[in-house]
Design a protein around this motif. Structure first.
Motif, PDB file in Angstrom:
ATOM      1  N   GLN A  36     -13.431  58.123  29.250  1.00 17.52           N
ATOM      2  CA  GLN A  36     -12.996  57.027  28.401  1.00 17.52           C
ATOM      3  C   GLN A  36     -12.002  57.526  27.349  1.00 17.52           C
ATOM      4  OE1 GLN A  36     -16.714  55.911  26.629  1.00 17.52           O
ATOM      5  NE2 GLN A  36     -17.122  54.311  28.143  1.00 17.52           N
ATOM      6  N   ILE A  37     -11.138  56.626  26.913  1.00 10.62           N
ATOM      7  CA  ILE A  37     -10.394  56.825  25.667  1.00 10.62           C
ATOM      8  C   ILE A  37     -10.931  55.795  24.676  1.00 10.62           C
ATOM      9  CG2 ILE A  37      -8.186  56.617  24.482  1.00 10.62           C
ATOM     10  CD1 ILE A  37      -6.792  57.548  26.922  1.00 10.62           C
ATOM     11  N   SER A  38     -11.196  56.239  23.466  1.00  9.71           N
ATOM     12  CA  SER A  38     -11.726  55.338  22.446  1.00  9.71           C
ATOM     13  C   SER A  38     -10.837  55.427  21.208  1.00  9.71           C
ATOM     14  CB  SER A  38     -13.162  55.751  22.097  1.00  9.71           C
ATOM     15  OG  SER A  38     -13.592  55.120  20.912  1.00  9.71           O
ATOM     16  N   TRP A  39     -10.519  54.274  20.608  1.00  7.46           N
ATOM     17  CA  TRP A  39      -9.748  54.272  19.367  1.00  7.46           C
ATOM     18  C   TRP A  39     -10.238  53.140  18.483  1.00  7.46           C
ATOM     19  CZ3 TRP A  39      -8.024  52.589  24.051  1.00  7.46           C
ATOM     20  CH2 TRP A  39      -7.606  51.262  24.145  1.00  7.46           C
ATOM     21  N   LYS A  40      -9.978  53.254  17.208  1.00 10.55           N
ATOM     22  CA  LYS A  40     -10.457  52.267  16.242  1.00 10.55           C
ATOM     23  C   LYS A  40      -9.483  51.100  16.149  1.00 10.55           C
ATOM     24  CE  LYS A  40     -13.229  55.391  13.409  1.00 10.55           C
ATOM     25  NZ  LYS A  40     -13.480  55.952  12.055  1.00 10.55           N
ATOM     26  N   ASP A  41      -9.866  50.028  16.762  1.00 14.69           N
ATOM     27  CA  ASP A  41      -9.127  48.770  16.685  1.00 14.69           C
ATOM     28  C   ASP A  41     -10.113  47.695  17.088  1.00 14.69           C
ATOM     29  OD1 ASP A  41      -7.361  46.676  16.670  1.00 14.69           O
ATOM     30  OD2 ASP A  41      -6.504  47.178  18.629  1.00 14.69           O
ATOM     31  N   LYS A  42     -10.980  47.369  16.154  1.00 20.35           N
ATOM     32  CA  LYS A  42     -12.108  46.488  16.458  1.00 20.35           C
ATOM     33  C   LYS A  42     -12.988  47.117  17.542  1.00 20.35           C
ATOM     34  CE  LYS A  42      -9.509  42.322  15.270  1.00 20.35           C
ATOM     35  NZ  LYS A  42      -9.032  41.003  15.726  1.00 20.35           N
ATOM     36  N   VAL A  43     -13.089  48.453  17.489  1.00 17.92           N
ATOM     37  CA  VAL A  43     -13.942  49.251  18.380  1.00 17.92           C
ATOM     38  C   VAL A  43     -13.656  48.934  19.841  1.00 17.92           C
ATOM     39  CG1 VAL A  43     -16.262  50.181  18.657  1.00 17.92           C
ATOM     40  CG2 VAL A  43     -15.686  48.972  16.582  1.00 17.92           C
ATOM     41  N   ARG A  44     -12.357  48.923  20.211  1.00 14.38           N
ATOM     42  CA  ARG A  44     -11.990  48.712  21.609  1.00 14.38           C
ATOM     43  C   ARG A  44     -12.105  50.036  22.343  1.00 14.38           C
ATOM     44  NH1 ARG A  44      -6.484  46.663  22.449  1.00 14.38           N
ATOM     45  NH2 ARG A  44      -7.301  45.980  24.442  1.00 14.38           N
TER      46      ARG A  44
END
Length: 611
Positions: free
Chosen positions: A585-593
């Motif tokens: 997975q790639i995870s980033w902070k943008d409304k926890v998308r």
């Protein structure tokens, strides 16, 4: 037998497990009815099969005509009229074709190009696999329809497929299997592959051994060797080490587990091993022996050598037991004789020691793989089980028993249809789910770069490769950041996460980002640079993240170099390895998308979107 609870699902379901082997293949299945205890069965009837109801496998042989169409498969391909028609019409006979799919990292210097029959013109190994799986599915459908009246319609849209592969096959090979599933028409190409489950042959064989041996009353009374180390004695009473050796036609797979019996559960304790030293390579060495021995005789033609090799494979190889006694290949009539070449009454006499030498590389490979696992294992091994078609060789069993016995290890081969261990075990995997954690077989991570540090000798040695990034900082490329290390034991729910960032000069460049998940199979415990052992690194998949909404929230920053604008994106790369297939997975902070793509969908590095 392993005690099972009644199926708790709400609707009827069919589990189909395909064991596509190098030399033989089979299908097992289970009908899951709500409230009923699952029973594993095998497809025991195939077209042109001689022993109706008594044989659960067919030869992995397929004939193609000159137009590339399938003309005969399995036992049908051994019929005399099919062989005659194939010769008359120039059909292409394929066997051992599964080896075309082998993982390139596996040691295969002993395999010559002419060892594996070439694929027909215009056909890929994936297409051949698809054709063969389509045939297996048709046979399974016919068998179930004939054996269970009016059942097929109720399950034809509720089928779970379990497909097995050698321990050494990873992302690229799993992608090929899934592609073959689509080409075979087992599931529609636009349908999610959540009903397709991939499993190593080693873990499938473990489930077979648990169901048919370990869960038996006789096994519970088997004496356990006591450790020489007192502090290990208590641990052994709680968990015991088990190694399953699945000796097949092409590969030999070794899987090591710690076992608890109350309740029954298993944890992998060492990376799975895979050797390209299955029974077909004993046969290939026999082919070379015969060609050299009969060179210059009236029996040295390629056709005669091929005939003798086939007879060796079907009889001489399995009957061999004593190196101090001669072995024979009966190939002709009483008139075939040549004392100079040890041919009398249509029989070729071979020195027993020469036959034993044909097995030696395979035996050595098993022992070396076992010792490699023992060096990594966290639990002493008490039991070793030998399964698979090659396990039928008494000589192989005797030589391995000779090795294990002085170690105080109980060594056995189940006597209940070991040639269907993988297919039955694959169904058991879906039903029983006995393995709770697995061990990473390689080190996984991503390529990145590091800010230049003049005090770091590794950086100084690579100063000539340095560059200035968008933030104006000098950096060193070719850095490998590991996320999951080889040998790490991973539970099914555990995730491995590392934080990274990228800097970009334009906002337009921030709308998407791709990250390669890389695999390292070398000897270093924690590799740090891609320019060291470059050949040991490979790309398993590419994850593509759509960042258009995130890009709208970014604010420009000033470069250290010239005060120009740049943008910074922070993200996490997450790897989950607890199941039989690796996920990333790639995870980033943008409304926890979260951007999520499975490695087996991307092993061929297709650019796909996920969010």
């Amino acid at each position: 037998m392993l005690p099972r609870e009644p199926y708790k699902g709400l609707t009827r379901k069919l589990v189909l497990a395909f064991d596509v082997g190098t030399t033989f293949s089979g299908v097992s299945y289970c009908i899951l009815d709500p409230g009923e205890v699952p029973v594993i069965r095998g497809v025991a009837r195939y077209p042109a099969q001689e022993h109706v109801g008594g044989d659960s496998k067919i030869p992995s042989i397929i004939y193609y005509d000159l137009q590339g169409d399938v003309r005969a498969v399995g036992a049908e391909a051994l019929q005399e009229h099919i062989i005659e028609q194939a010769e008359d019409e120039g059909w292409v006979r394929l066997e051992w074709w599964k080896l075309h799919l082998r993982a390139k990292r596996l040691a295969s210097s002993h395999i010559r190009e002419d060892d594996i029959p070439p694929l027909p013109h215009g056909k890929s190994a994936v297409q051949v696999l698809a054709d063969f799986m389509r045939y297996l599915f048709q046979c399974a459908q016919t068998y179930i329809q004939e054996s269970h009246l009016s059942l097929w319609r109720s399950v034809e849209n509720s089928i779970e497929f379990v497909l097995t592969h050698p321990n050494g096959w990873e992302g690229a090979q799993q992608q090929q299997i899934r592609r073959a599933v689509e080409l075979a028409g087992l599931i529609p190409s636009d349908q999610e592959q959540s009903h397709v489950h991939l499993l190593t042959e080693g873990e499938a064989s473990l489930h077979f051994c648990v169901t048919n041996v370990i869960a038996s009353d006789a096994f519970s009374k088997t004496p356990i060797a006591v450790s020489d180390y007192p502090d290990e004695e208590e641990d052994q009473s709680d968990s015991q080490g088990v190694v399953v050796v699945d000796a097949g036609g092409g590969t030999i797979d070794l899987s090591a587990y710690s076992m608890k019996l109350s309740p029954t559960s298993f944890e992998e304790i060492a990376p799975a091993e895979c050797c390209l030293q299955g029974s077909v390579f004993v046969t290939r060495r026999a082919h070379t022996l015969l060609r050299n021995k009969l060179f210059g005789s009236n029996y040295s033609s390629p056709e005669m050598i091929a005939q003798m090799t086939s007879i060796f494979d079907k009889s001489t190889k399995l009957r061999f037991r004593k190196p101090d006694e001669p072995s024979y290949i009966k190939f002709g009539t009483i008139r075939d004789k040549d004392a100079k070449y040890d041919i009398r009454s249509g029989q070729l006499k071979l020195v027993g020691r020469d036959i034993a030498d044909l097995f030696e590389p395979s035996i050595k490979a098993i022992i070396e793989a076992f010792e490699q696992q023992m060096r990594a294992a966290s639990t002493p091994v008490n039991f070793v089980f030998l399964v698979g078609g090659f396990a039928a060789s008494d000589w192989l069993f005797a030589k391995l028993q000779e090795y294990f016995q002085p170690l105080g290890i109980s060594f056995c081969r189940p006597d209940a249809h070991v040639n269907k261990a993988v297919a039955d075990g694959a169904v058991s995997f879906y039903i029983d789910h006995l393995v709770s954690s697995r061990v990473a077989r390689a080190t996984y991570g991503i390529e990145c770069y590091s800010p230049y540090n003049s005090q770091d000798p590794e950086h100084s040695a690579r100063q000539h490769t340095s560059f200035i990034d968008a933030s104006g900082k000098p950096c060193i490329p070719n850095r490998f950041q590991s996320i999951l290390l080889k040998g790490t034991q991973v539970s099914e729910l555990r995730e491995f996460r590392k934080s990274f960032y990228i800097v970009l000069k334009s906002l337009a460049a921030c709308t998407s980002h791709s990250t390669d998940i890389m695999c390292y199979n070398g000897a270093l415990q924690e590799p740090q640079w891609l320019d060291v052992e470059r050949s040991s690194f490979s790309t398993l998949c590419t994850i593509h993240a759509d960042l258009q909404e995130l890009a709208q929230t970014l604010r420009p920053q000033k470069s250290f170099l010239d005060r120009s604008k740049y943008y910074k994106i922070e993200f996490d790369v997450i790897i989950l390895f607890g199941h039989t297939e690796l996920k990333a997975q790639i995870s980033w902070k943008d409304k926890v998308r979260v951007s999520l793509l499975l490695i087996h969908f991307l092993a061929d590095r297709e650019r796909c979107k996920g969010c």
